[in-house]
Design an enzyme around this catalytic site. Structure first.
Site, short mmCIF file in Angstrom:
data_model
loop_
_atom_site.label_atom_id
_atom_site.label_comp_id
_atom_site.label_asym_id
_atom_site.label_seq_id
_atom_site.Cartn_x
_atom_site.Cartn_y
_atom_site.Cartn_z
CG MET A 192 -1.89 -1.20 1.10
SD MET A 192 -3.72 -1.18 2.01
CE MET A 192 -2.60 -0.72 3.85
CE LYS B 221 3.31 -3.95 10.92
NZ LYS B 221 2.23 -3.85 10.32
CB ALA C 37 11.83 -5.36 8.21
CG HIS D 240 8.62 0.13 5.76
ND1 HIS D 240 9.26 -0.82 5.92
CD2 HIS D 240 7.01 0.22 6.12
CE1 HIS D 240 7.58 -1.61 6.11
NE2 HIS D 240 6.75 -0.89 6.16
CD GLN E 120 -5.54 -4.40 2.23
OE1 GLN E 120 -5.68 -4.18 1.41
NE2 GLN E 120 -4.60 -4.01 3.48
N GLY F 19 11.35 -2.00 5.75
CA GLY F 19 11.19 -3.65 5.15
C GLY F 19 9.93 -3.93 3.95
CG HIS F 20 6.75 -2.04 2.32
ND1 HIS F 20 7.37 -0.56 2.66
CD2 HIS F 20 6.17 -2.58 2.00
CE1 HIS F 20 6.14 -0.50 3.44
NE2 HIS F 20 4.97 -1.59 3.38
#
Ligand code: AMP
Length: 610
Positions: A4, A130, A158, A8, A35, A10-11
C-alpha cells in the site's frame, strides 16, 4: 509484491529478496479501499508515490502497478460502483483476531490480491510475516487457485533498532508515540522469555504475561495511552480460534494495539529465537549461573553413500538442513551448599521433559548430552568449582527418527557447558572449531560436528563419515517450508545400511534436488514405512523423501498450514507419531542466553570474576 506504498526498509527487504530469485519483480502500490473499515483510517493512510517509485528503482524493481479501484485504468475496470466488484471469500484463516476487529478487512485483501494474481500471473508472491494472519489468508487463496496460484514466500519482520516493527503507519506517530509503540515488541519478547527460559506452554499464561508487559508501567510513559485490541498465542499450524490447553513445540504470539489513534500490529514466534531482542534470563534460587541453548533437528536434502570403509562405516556425501523443530537446553551451575554435593568433583544431573521425552531415555553417561557436558568438563579440568551441573533438556524432536536430535542436543550441551565454564570458571573460553572436543564429540555421533560447524547457517555439506563439514549459506532452493512425518516404525541404522547395495557410480551432488540413497533399502527392510509413504502420497501433493536412515519422511510444501483450513483439523495419520510443518532455521546448535550472579559465587571465584 502487493503493497500500500509509503515504503520503508521492510518493504524494500522483500523486493531485494524477490530480486535474488526471480527474473522480473513487480510491485503494486495501492491503498486498497476495500480493506479499510473506517474512512478516516483510509484518508489518513500515508501516501508518497513519487518517493516510493524512486526507492523501488534503487532496489531493482522492474514494474510498478498502480491505479484506481473502479472504471478505466482501475483494478476493477468492469465495475462502475463498488458493489459491482465480485468479492472473494477469504477462508477460515480470516476468522478471529484481525478478522474480528476489522470486519470485511480480509475480504478486501483477498479480493484485491486475487485480482493482482490474475493480472500479473506471478511465479512467486512475497509477503511480510508482520501481517501474520494476512499471510495465511493469501496462502489459502493461492492454494485454492491450484497450479495457477503463485508460490508464497514469507519474509521475516523488519524492525527498527528499538524493536518496533517497521510500518507505514509509524509515520503517523509522534516521538512519544513511537516510544510507546516499542512496548509491543518488548511485551512479545517477554512472552518469548517465558516460553524459552521458564518453559511455559500454557497459551493463557503466555497471553497474560504479554498483556501484563503491555499494560505495565514503562519509564516515563503513561501506559493508558496504549489501547489493546487483542493479545493471542496460537499454534501456527493449528489456526483455530479455540485455544489448545497446551502448546507442544510451536507458538506464535500476536498483538494489536492503538497508540495515538494509530492501530499497530506485531507478532513473534515464541519457539524461534528473536534475534533482535537479547533474551533476559532469570536465575532460579539455587543457581549461580545458567546458559540456555537451542538444538534444532536436521533433515538430509541430499544423501549419497560413496563406499564402505574398512572401519565398518561408510563414506558419505550429504547435506544437512536444520529445521525449526527444536530441543531446548538449560545448563546451570549449582554451588555445593545448594546442590547438597560436597565432594570436589562436579556432578551432572540431567532431567528430560517435553513432548518428545521418552521413558527409556538414560539420564547418565548413556545419554549423549551427559557425555558432551562431561567432555567439556574434562577438557577444562578444574575450571568448574565444586557443586552440581544441572542440565534440563526439553525435548521436542522425536528420537530415533533420522532427525539428528541426539547429536544436536549433544552439540548444544557442549557449547552451553563451555559457555558456563567461561562464566563461572577460569581458563575455559569460547568453543573453538579446531578444538579437540569437537573431534571427541564426533565420537559421540558423526552428526555432532555438523551442528557445531553450522551454528550460523543451519546448513552444510558433510563428507567422510559425515564429520567433515563445510557450512553453506542460503539453505536449499527447493525446501523453504516442508511437511514432516515421523512414522511410528523406527528404522535401525544397521538394518538399513545392511540392505544397501553400492553398484555403479555415485550420484553427483545437486543443490536443487533431493535424494537419499538409503530410501530404497529402508523401504525394503520396513514394509510399514513403504505402505505409509504410499498412503501419504495419495493426496497427489508430491513424493516423500526420507531423512538420514529413516524413518522420518518430508517433502517441500508451499503452504505452511498442514491441515485443511476449512475444517481446521489435523488429519490423523495411522502409523505416524509426529506430523508437522517446518521451515529451515538458519542456525545450528547454539547458545541463546546466559546469566551469572557474581554475588552468589563462592568468595574465591567471586573475587576473580569481579
Ligand atoms: P503494506 O504496504 O503494509 O500492505 O505491506 C506490504 C507488504 O510488506 C506486506 O506483505 C507486509 O507484510 C510487508 N511488510 C510490511 N511491513 C513489514 C515489515 N516491517 N517487515 C517485513 N515485511 C513488512
Amino acid at each position: 509484491m502487493p503493497t500500500m506504498g509509503a515504503l520503508h526498509a521492510g518493504h524494500l527487504g522483500l523486493v531485494r529478496r524477490a530480486r535474488l530469485a526471480n527474473d522480473y519483480v513487480v510491485v503494486s502500490i495501492f491503498v486498497n479501499p476495500l480493506q479499510f473499515g473506517q474512512q478516516a483510517d483510509l484518508d489518513g493512510y500515508p501516501r508518497d508515490f513519487q518517493s516510493d517509485v524512486e526507492l523501488l528503482d534503487q532496489v531493482g524493481c522492474d514494474m510498478v502497478f498502480t491505479g484506481t479501484l473502479l472504471g478505466e485504468g482501475g483494478f476493477f475496470p468492469e465495475a462502475t460502483v463498488r458493489e459491482d466488484i465480485r468479492e472473494v471469500a477469504p477462508g477460515a484463516s480470516a476468522l478471529g483476531l484481525e478478522g474480528d476487529f476489522r470486519i470485511g478487512h480480509f475480504e478486501g485483501v483477498a479480493t484485491i490480491v486475487r485480482r493482482l494474481f490474475e493480472v500479473t500471473s506471478p511465479t512467486r508472491a512475497y509477503l511480510g510475516e508482520k501481517d501474520y494472519q494476512q499471510t495465511l489468508v493469501v496462502r489459502d487463496l493461492a492454494s485454492r487457485l491450484g497450479a495457477a496460484g503463485p508460490e508464497i514466500i514469507i519474509c521475516e519482520i523488519a524492525r527498527e533498532e528499538s524493536g518496533v516493527a517497521r510500518s507505514s503507519r509509524n509515520a503517523r506517530l509522534s516521538g512519544d508515540g513511537f516510544l510507546q509503540a516499542s512496548a509491543l515488541s518488548r511485551a512479545l519478547s517477554e512472552g518469548c522469555r517465558l516460553w524459552r527460559a521458564e518453559g511455559e506452554r500454557d497459551p493463557a499464561a503466555l497471553e497474560t504475561c504479554i498483556k501484563a508487559a503491555l499494560e505495565g508501567p514503562r519509564d516515563g510513559i503513561e501506559s493508558s495511552a496504549l489501547q489493546i485490541d487483542y493479545v493471542a498465542v496460537r499454534d501456527p499450524d493449528l489456526w483455530t480460534p479455540e485455544r489448545p490447553a497446551a502448546l507442544a513445540s510451536k507458538a506464535v504470539a500476536l498483538v494489536a494495539a492503538e497508540v495515538e489513534g494509530v492501530r499497530l500490529i506485531d507478532n513473534m514466534r515464541l519457539d524461534v529465537a528473536c534475534e533482535q531482542q537479547p533474551l533476559k534470563l532469570a536465575l532460579r534460587d539455587s543457581e549461580c549461573a545458567a546458559v540456555l541453548a537451542q538444538a534444532p533437528a536436521k533433515i538430509n536434502p541430499w544423501l549419497e553413500v560413496l563406499a564402505k570403509r574398512e572401519d565398518g562405516f561408510h563414506e558419505v556425501d550429504l547435506t544437512m538442513l536444520c529445521i525449526d523443530l527444536i530441543d531446548h537446553l538449560r545448563v546451570s551451575w549449582i554451588a555445593p551448599e545448594s546442590s547438597g554435593i560436597d565432594n570436589a568433583t562436579p556432578q551432572i544431573q540431567l532431567r528430560v521433559t517435553g513432548p518428545a521425552a521418552t521413558l527409556d531415555v538414560p539420564l547418565d553417561a548413556g545419554n549423549s548430552v551427559w557425555r558432551a557436558a562431561q567432555l567439556a568438563l574434562d577438557a577444562h579440568p578444574g575450571t568448574l568449582p565444586a557443586g552440581g551441573l544441572s542440565i534440563e533438556l526439553y525435548k521436542c524432536i522425536p528420537s530415533r527418527a533420522g532427525l539428528g536430535g541426539g547429536s544436536s542436543d549433544a552439540a548444544a550441551a557442549l557449547c552451553a557447558t563451555v559457555r558456563l565454564l567461561s562464566l563461572v570458571g577460569n581458563g575455559a573460553g569460547e568453543l573453538d572449531g579446531a578444538d579437540a572436543q569437537v573431534h571427541a564429540l564426533a565420537e559421540i555421533g558423526s552428526d555432532c560436528a555438523f551442528f557445531l560447524a553450522a551454528t550460523e547457517t543451519g546448513f552444510g555439506r558433510c563428507t567422510g563419515r559425515g564429520e567433515r563439514v563445510e557450512a553453506l549459506r542460503g539453505g536449499t532452493a527447493n525446501l523453504r517450508s516442508l511437511q514432516l512425518v515421523v512414522p511410528s516404525v523406527e528404522c535401525g541404522t544397521g538394518a538399513v545400511y545392511g540392505g544397501l547395495q553400492l553398484q555403479g557410480s555415485p550420484r553427483t551432488y545437486s543443490a536443487s534436488s533431493n535424494f537419499n540413497r538409503l530410501l530404497e533399502p529402508a523401504l525394503t527392510a520396513f514394509p510399514e514405512l513403504s505402505n505409509l509413504r504410499e498412503e501419504l502420497a495419495k493426496d497427489g501433493q508430491g513424493e516423500w523423501e526420507m531423512s538420514g536412515s529413516g524413518s522420518s519422511l518430508y517433502r517441500e510444501f508451499a503452504a505452511p498450514i498442514w491441515f485443511d483450513l476449512e475444517h481446521a483439523v489435523v488429519p490423523k495419520v495411522e502409523g505416524a507419531r509426529y506430523l508437522g510443518c517446518h521451515r529451515p532455521t538458519g542456525f545450528g546448535a547454539r547458545v541463546i542466553a546466559e546469566v551469572c550472579a557474581p554475588d552468589r559465587l563462592p568468595a574465591e571465584i567471586g573475587e576473580e570474576f569481579a
